[in-house]
Design a protein around this motif. Sequence first.
Motif, short mmCIF file in Angstrom:
data_model
loop_
_atom_site.label_atom_id
_atom_site.label_comp_id
_atom_site.label_asym_id
_atom_site.label_seq_id
_atom_site.Cartn_x
_atom_site.Cartn_y
_atom_site.Cartn_z
N LYS A 2 0.84 -1.20 0.00
CA LYS A 2 0.00 0.00 0.00
C LYS A 2 0.87 1.25 0.00
CE LYS A 2 -3.45 2.41 2.78
NZ LYS A 2 -4.21 2.41 4.06
N ASN A 3 0.51 2.21 -0.87
CA ASN A 3 1.24 3.48 -0.91
C ASN A 3 0.93 4.30 0.33
OD1 ASN A 3 2.34 2.94 -3.45
ND2 ASN A 3 0.59 3.85 -4.52
N LYS A 4 1.90 5.08 0.74
CA LYS A 4 1.69 5.97 1.88
C LYS A 4 0.76 7.12 1.49
CE LYS A 4 6.17 5.24 4.13
NZ LYS A 4 7.39 5.93 4.65
N THR A 5 -0.04 7.57 2.43
CA THR A 5 -0.95 8.69 2.20
C THR A 5 -0.18 10.01 2.29
OG1 THR A 5 -2.82 7.47 3.13
CG2 THR A 5 -3.02 9.87 3.04
N GLU A 6 -0.42 10.88 1.32
CA GLU A 6 0.23 12.20 1.31
C GLU A 6 -0.46 13.12 2.31
OE1 GLU A 6 0.71 11.92 -3.57
OE2 GLU A 6 -0.69 13.33 -2.64
N LEU A 7 0.33 13.91 3.00
CA LEU A 7 -0.19 14.96 3.88
C LEU A 7 0.21 16.30 3.31
CD1 LEU A 7 0.77 13.46 7.38
CD2 LEU A 7 -1.36 13.13 6.09
N ILE A 8 -0.75 17.17 3.05
CA ILE A 8 -0.48 18.49 2.49
C ILE A 8 -1.05 19.54 3.44
CG2 ILE A 8 -0.90 20.08 0.57
CD1 ILE A 8 -1.03 17.68 -1.27
N ILE A 9 -0.20 20.44 3.90
CA ILE A 9 -0.58 21.48 4.85
C ILE A 9 -0.84 22.78 4.10
CG2 ILE A 9 0.14 22.83 6.87
CD1 ILE A 9 2.02 20.50 7.58
N LEU A 10 -1.97 23.42 4.36
CA LEU A 10 -2.29 24.73 3.81
C LEU A 10 -2.21 25.76 4.92
CD1 LEU A 10 -5.40 23.95 1.54
CD2 LEU A 10 -2.97 23.85 0.96
N THR A 90 -4.66 11.28 -0.19
CA THR A 90 -4.15 12.54 0.36
C THR A 90 -5.06 13.03 1.49
OG1 THR A 90 -3.30 13.19 -1.82
CG2 THR A 90 -3.48 14.93 -0.18
N ILE A 91 -4.44 13.63 2.50
CA ILE A 91 -5.18 14.37 3.53
C ILE A 91 -4.72 15.82 3.46
CG2 ILE A 91 -5.64 14.68 5.99
CD1 ILE A 91 -5.07 11.71 6.40
N TYR A 92 -5.66 16.73 3.24
CA TYR A 92 -5.37 18.16 3.26
C TYR A 92 -5.64 18.69 4.66
CZ TYR A 92 -4.96 18.44 -1.83
OH TYR A 92 -4.54 18.30 -3.12
N ILE A 93 -4.69 19.44 5.19
CA ILE A 93 -4.81 20.02 6.53
C ILE A 93 -4.82 21.54 6.39
CG2 ILE A 93 -3.78 20.18 8.82
CD1 ILE A 93 -2.30 17.49 8.02
N GLU A 94 -5.98 22.16 6.61
CA GLU A 94 -6.07 23.62 6.52
C GLU A 94 -5.94 24.21 7.92
OE1 GLU A 94 -9.00 27.33 5.30
OE2 GLU A 94 -9.68 25.28 4.94
N ALA A 95 -4.85 24.92 8.14
CA ALA A 95 -4.58 25.51 9.46
C ALA A 95 -5.29 26.85 9.59
CB ALA A 95 -3.09 25.70 9.65
N THR A 96 -5.54 27.25 10.83
CA THR A 96 -6.07 28.58 11.07
C THR A 96 -5.06 29.63 10.62
OG1 THR A 96 -6.85 30.11 12.76
CG2 THR A 96 -5.21 28.54 13.43
N GLY A 97 -5.53 30.83 10.32
CA GLY A 97 -4.68 31.87 9.77
C GLY A 97 -3.60 32.39 10.69
N VAL A 98 -3.67 32.07 11.99
CA VAL A 98 -2.65 32.54 12.92
C VAL A 98 -1.76 31.38 13.38
CG1 VAL A 98 -3.93 34.54 13.70
CG2 VAL A 98 -4.27 32.34 14.86
N ALA A 99 -1.72 30.31 12.60
CA ALA A 99 -0.92 29.15 12.97
C ALA A 99 0.49 29.25 12.40
CB ALA A 99 -1.58 27.87 12.46
N HIS A 100 1.45 28.78 13.19
CA HIS A 100 2.83 28.65 12.73
C HIS A 100 3.01 27.24 12.15
CE1 HIS A 100 7.16 28.29 12.71
NE2 HIS A 100 7.26 29.59 12.93
#
Length: 309
Positions: A2-10, A90-100
């Motif tokens: 099984k291929n690994k799932t991609e994690l993409i941070i926005l 893929t899992i997309y991770i949308e961070a809050t606008g004040v996140a580092h």
Amino acid sequence: MKNKTELIILTGFLGSGKSTLLKRLLKEEQQKGRRIAVIMNEVGKVSVDSATIPEKTPIREMLNGCICCSIQGDLTVQIKGLLEQYELDTIYIEATGVAHPLEIMNACTHPQLIGTSYLKSVITTVHAKQWFEKKMSIKMRKLMNEQIRFADLVIINHTDRVDSSTIREVEAGIKHINENAHVYDTSFASIQLPSNELDKQKSHLTNEEAEFDAHIHHSLHIRTVTLPILSAMERVAFTNWLCQKDQLYRAKGFIQLHETPGMFLFNLSYGDVAFERLKKVRQQQPILVLIGERLDREMIESELSRMYV
């Protein structure tokens, strides 16, 4: 195997266009038949942007805290849960606008996730006019710089609101902070990203540089005010009220307009207010979410009540 799932941070500062970009990326992923999930983070108690996520897309909402500090540990748990429950590309991770980004990256590379996923890319959106004018506190500008510094791709958004010389100056400023990032110019987050450029760059930061205080927003005086909207609103009056509020970085929510039937998703981003009719209402109630510095809840409630039709 099984291929690994991609994690993409926005990432990206408040109002820079992360949610619009996510919506476009998810549409492209659907057209390709890829299996996608989304994790959305809000500093407030209510998630508004999740209403735009396509149906049947697995989604986890992390509310009332920031995934780069107060609920960082929960992010790893949410990722692990999605990986156990679904077969995902893929899992997309949308961070809050004040996140580092740094602590989010740490959560995505937790030992519990080794073997099942990998961090593919960090994408940061920048509001062209907001970056150029720099009408914010020094701490806010520092946070924006850090979001750019840890990015693999930087998308300069809202370029329709500035001239070409301003865009070139913004590009130069971004390259000065992160010369290794791929930089794209666009409006309305309308961009098709080449898949090969989504791959995570090898870290170009020294250990000393990476020790920046990732919890900078604790001292930013950012406050979230969430209020129900008790009646239909006049579009012009409501828009003018939002645009006249000082130190308001972001506003969003669901609203019914006096002039037009139906429920609308509204967004305020650096002086621009947009209304989008919701085709399918998932039991949303009219609600207002404001994010800014030193917001006075009682005053906002009083001003809002005077606008009810």
